[in-house]
Design a protein around this motif. Structure first.
Motif, PDB file in Angstrom:
ATOM      1  N   UNK A  61       0.625  -1.145  -0.075  1.00 26.80           N
ATOM      2  CA  UNK A  61      -0.227  -0.067   0.084  1.00 26.80           C
ATOM      3  C   UNK A  61       0.642   1.378  -0.026  1.00 26.80           C
ATOM      4  N   UNK A  62       1.958   1.198  -0.312  1.00 24.22           N
ATOM      5  CA  UNK A  62       3.085   2.215  -0.199  1.00 24.22           C
ATOM      6  C   UNK A  62       2.596   3.541  -1.237  1.00 24.22           C
ATOM      7  N   UNK A  63       2.853   4.482  -1.003  1.00 26.88           N
ATOM      8  CA  UNK A  63       2.583   5.535  -2.058  1.00 26.88           C
ATOM      9  C   UNK A  63       3.310   5.483  -3.179  1.00 26.88           C
ATOM     10  N   UNK A  64       4.400   4.806  -3.258  1.00 24.00           N
ATOM     11  CA  UNK A  64       5.267   4.875  -4.522  1.00 24.00           C
ATOM     12  C   UNK A  64       5.149   3.758  -5.312  1.00 24.00           C
TER      13      UNK A  64
END
Length: 181
Positions: A61-64
């Motif tokens: 779920x990391x933004x990157x």
């Protein structure tokens, strides 16, 4: 002149059985559930698995966007932890079974004094002080030493008990002499 002695053969329960791998593995798994150190070991594996799941969730779920290396690492760690939980008792049970399998048929007598095991090369007596606790599974009665690790262990397969009321009589003897955990 013969006097009636409590715990004579009428009160004893006799078992005869051939050792099988499932008995040894079942005894190791029962010991892990019944002893503090076994529960701690299982708890540590569960906590590590939760951390690995958390890391996997954060990675996915990391933004990157998810990183392939992190995902592979977390999945490999989870597989290893689940494998350890499933495989270690099986490997320990196999080691125990190798010792017993060479002995042929076992005959065990359980009475108010303790447990006596007989086989081809084995003649052992456990007094109740040596194995003061027990746990029961669907297939076994597992007797454990008093230390927190349950280092001393003996198991009594229910299939070896003669007669339908034998398991109840054995349970009554165990309950009357040692503690159920």
């Amino acid at each position: 002149m013969t006097e009636a002695v409590p715990g004579t053969a009428q009160e004893a329960v006799e078992l005869t059985y051939e050792p099988v791998l499932a008995d040894s593995v079942g005894a190791v798994r029962a010991r892990a559930r019944a002893t503090p150190s076994g529960r701690l070991q299982n708890g540590e594996l569960a906590v590590c698995a939760l951390f690995a799941l958390g890391a996997l969730f954060l990675n996915l779920t990391a933004s990157t966007g998810p990183r392939v290396g992190g995902t592979v690492f977390c999945l490999a760690l989870l597989i290893m932890l689940v494998g350890m939980h499933r495989l270690v008792p099986g490997l320990q049970g196999q080691q125990m079974h190798r010792l017993y399998a060479t002995q042929g048929a076992f005959r065990v007598v359980v009475d108010h004094e303790g447990v006596r095991q007989y086989s081809r090369d084995l003649d052992m007596t456990y007094r109740w002080g040596a194995l003061p606790r027990y746990t029961e599974t669907d297939d076994l009665f597992v007797l454990l030493s008093g230390d927190r690790h349950g280092v001393g262990i003996a198991f009594l397969p229910k299939r070896g008990i003669a007669g339908p009321a034998g398991a109840d009589r054995l349970r009554a003897i165990l309950d009357g002499n040692i503690t159920r955990v």
